[in-house]
Design a protein around this motif. Structure first.
Motif, mmCIF file in Angstrom:
data_model
loop_
_atom_site.group_PDB
_atom_site.id
_atom_site.type_symbol
_atom_site.label_atom_id
_atom_site.label_comp_id
_atom_site.label_asym_id
_atom_site.label_seq_id
_atom_site.Cartn_x
_atom_site.Cartn_y
_atom_site.Cartn_z
ATOM 1 N N SER A 92 -3.464 4.600 4.245
ATOM 2 C CA SER A 92 -3.539 3.140 4.153
ATOM 3 C C SER A 92 -2.753 2.639 2.955
ATOM 4 O O SER A 92 -2.082 1.604 3.007
ATOM 5 C CB SER A 92 -4.999 2.700 4.023
ATOM 6 N N LEU A 93 -2.858 3.392 1.890
ATOM 7 C CA LEU A 93 -2.093 3.089 0.683
ATOM 8 C C LEU A 93 -0.601 3.097 0.993
ATOM 9 O O LEU A 93 0.151 2.208 0.578
ATOM 10 C CB LEU A 93 -2.451 4.171 -0.333
ATOM 11 N N THR A 94 -0.161 4.089 1.725
ATOM 12 C CA THR A 94 1.257 4.183 2.080
ATOM 13 C C THR A 94 1.671 3.010 2.959
ATOM 14 O O THR A 94 2.779 2.479 2.827
ATOM 15 C CB THR A 94 1.551 5.511 2.804
ATOM 16 N N ALA A 95 0.776 2.604 3.844
ATOM 17 C CA ALA A 95 1.069 1.439 4.683
ATOM 18 C C ALA A 95 1.280 0.203 3.806
ATOM 19 O O ALA A 95 2.183 -0.601 4.045
ATOM 20 C CB ALA A 95 -0.076 1.206 5.671
ATOM 21 N N LEU A 96 0.464 0.093 2.757
ATOM 22 C CA LEU A 96 0.597 -1.050 1.854
ATOM 23 C C LEU A 96 1.906 -0.975 1.061
ATOM 24 O O LEU A 96 2.540 -1.999 0.784
ATOM 25 C CB LEU A 96 -0.605 -1.106 0.902
ATOM 26 N N ILE A 97 2.331 0.238 0.724
ATOM 27 C CA ILE A 97 3.636 0.384 0.055
ATOM 28 C C ILE A 97 4.737 -0.167 0.962
ATOM 29 O O ILE A 97 5.614 -0.909 0.511
ATOM 30 C CB ILE A 97 3.917 1.866 -0.288
ATOM 31 N N ALA A 98 4.685 0.171 2.241
ATOM 32 C CA ALA A 98 5.692 -0.341 3.183
ATOM 33 C C ALA A 98 5.693 -1.869 3.185
ATOM 34 O O ALA A 98 6.751 -2.509 3.181
ATOM 35 C CB ALA A 98 5.429 0.204 4.585
ATOM 36 N N ALA A 99 4.494 -2.456 3.171
ATOM 37 C CA ALA A 99 4.392 -3.917 3.170
ATOM 38 C C ALA A 99 4.993 -4.511 1.901
ATOM 39 O O ALA A 99 5.703 -5.521 1.943
ATOM 40 C CB ALA A 99 2.926 -4.326 3.308
#
Lengths: 251, 251, 251
Positions: A177-184
């Protein structure tokens, strides 16, 4: 995928999850950033991951590689190396995963596991700092090592982020989820040198801070409550709270 | 799938999720209604969706098509058209998805996206009312457009449902769960003209109302708490509360 | 898979989920126990399940078979029989699933469904006790039948566990999560006769007790709150509470 999508929605983004070979490129075309997560490694999923990554590079869109379980099995390490060759903007893993990837990048995908057992790290994030710098330099990307302290490096600069809570290690897909937020955050980053490094650090700080602030509201914190509070707080947190609470430090 | 199954269980149903080609027909055989969700579009999943839909029609069981991301990619639009040709009882989508499907049904699956970006709508539900009526008339089905106001039509009659909360747009698979509930209500609908239209409207009202009532109990509403409260309330809500709180209107 | 992984993390384990044919054996190699869940029955997943089970037996590691939906479709029953032939340490199902498996084991995979409709049981757990003893004797494994009362047997001894709450039947994958916890307890069981039977009973008691204790903290219990409270309590419960609250009885 469920918690990743919910984290992105709570943070104000519009996620779409796709893995069908004949539509991943079209989805990259209408996206602002791409996340490639190595959690599921069926042959057709890996092929779709590569297609999507190449499309992102072709279109000049940022993309992030999540090293889930890199080092745990030879297939997993080899697949991560394959994706690393597709020029990710940011690579995110825990210490064991980053150490395993750097070792494999040096000597090919064989060799031992760098301390990976399953998908949880057996090493501290600081142990992976040299491996992270090496990977970042050689592959001209940003590498983020998450842990009790998060380290983000482009090979030269190193930023440490000290937000978060140890309870995050007890909910599945917290790292994903953290990585998804990095993408955002990459999708929203202004152009210019150092901005992607900063965006990555901000994503890590905001995620960790949402967990910290959320847990303050829970009378008896446990992993179930943390999931709920994390999503609530990503939605509710004011910009002021983020600015005041982020513990980001250039090393 | 997780939240969809939990919504159905909380509402007193017995869900089973299957996608293997060699058992979907058998599952339709022991089911009271079928939900086909377009979220995952691998080739073998699409083939299984068609098999299941045809079996439902053959057995005279109601089935519901969820248009997840219709219009976002050409493959997705074409797959939705394929399933539309299998005679669904009800089609559910957000405004962008319904507009995209109607446009594609008129001129083939090519053409632009009708305002779809990823899986979230960029249009208001009222914008899709004419498209919904057109689809319903041409394909002799019920079309439900969900949004701030939900519209349900069989091509002649139009019913509006004004329950729900904007926070529902911040949890993933809220629309999918809603469609699952429509399938459940169809399974329980009495025979007779207009009953399926009414059952669909009731499903939308109950789902929206469960969110409204659930949020009243949450001190600091966010998407994490909403997920929890929605499931609790679907289980706890008394019939009286539903009858008193439903805002259903024939237009 | 999401709730299963979170249950294991909350209980202090390190889960990894894999289904790719070319890495399941490697994952078994670094695991302390294997869970094979029959929920998803694509052809390649079934092949991976068998590979993983055989590897576990080869390495002398305990493995647990979850009979999700056994009896619901012919394919599902046949696949469960195939896995039963791979010598599981423990088999877990609800009453309908265990009855269906025992019936199929006696007369081949054809025949009727033993009262299975979808994945929820239509029989009480005590109805399956004879079927469970038969399966356990013939296949030299432990069979656990979960329900209002759980029964665990090795074909000779029978243990009953009376923990849990009926609300657990309203959250998806509660049975699957329970089976995951059995695998974890087997991994930690001391060697010796009867220890695996006892470990299985303890897993059932702890899971049920976590639900009971968690629900005490929830002002208005529903399935959404139960999921949260269950995860919290698996993390928070003290050993003393477990010892005091477990209702385990040798029959």
């Amino acid at each position: 995928m469920d918690i990743m999508a919910n984290v992105l929605l709570a943070a104000g983004c519009s996620p779409a999850m796709a893995h069908a070979l004949d539509e991943v490129e079209a989805f990259v075309g209408i996206s602002s950033a791409l996340l490639v997560n190595m959690g599921t490694l069926s042959a057709d999923w890996v092929a779709a991951k590569k297609l999507a990554a190449r499309k992102a590079v072709e279109l000049g869109k940022p993309w992030v590689l999540d090293l889930v379980g890199c080092g745990a099995t030879p297939v997993r390490t080899a697949s991560c190396l394959d994706l690393l060759a597709c020029a990710p903007t940011v690579v995110r893993g825990n210490a064991s995963e980053v150490i395993a990837l750097a070792a494999a990048a040096c000597r090919g995908a064989s060799g031992n596991s760098g301390g990976v057992r399953g998908v949880d790290s057996t090493a501290a994030s600081s142990d992976a700092l040299e491996a992270a710098k090496l990977l970042a330099s050689q592959h001209r990307c940003i590498v983020a090592v998450s842990g009790a302290v998060d380290y983000i490096t482009d090979g030269t600069e190193v930023v440490a982020v000290r937000n978060g809570d140890v309870l995050l290690t007890l909910i599945t897909a917290a790292g994903c989820s953290l990585t998804a937020l990095i993408a955002a955050f990459l999708a929203a980053a202004p152009p210019g040198p150092g901005q992607q490094l900063l965006a990555t650090a901000h994503a890590l700080a905001v995620f960790g801070l949402a967990a910290e602030e959320g847990l303050k509201l829970v009378p008896r914190p446990g992993p179930g409550s943390l999931r709920v509070a994390l999503l609530d707080m990503l939605h509710l947190m004011e910009k002021d709270a983020v600015l005041a609470g982020a513990r980001i430090e250039r090393l």
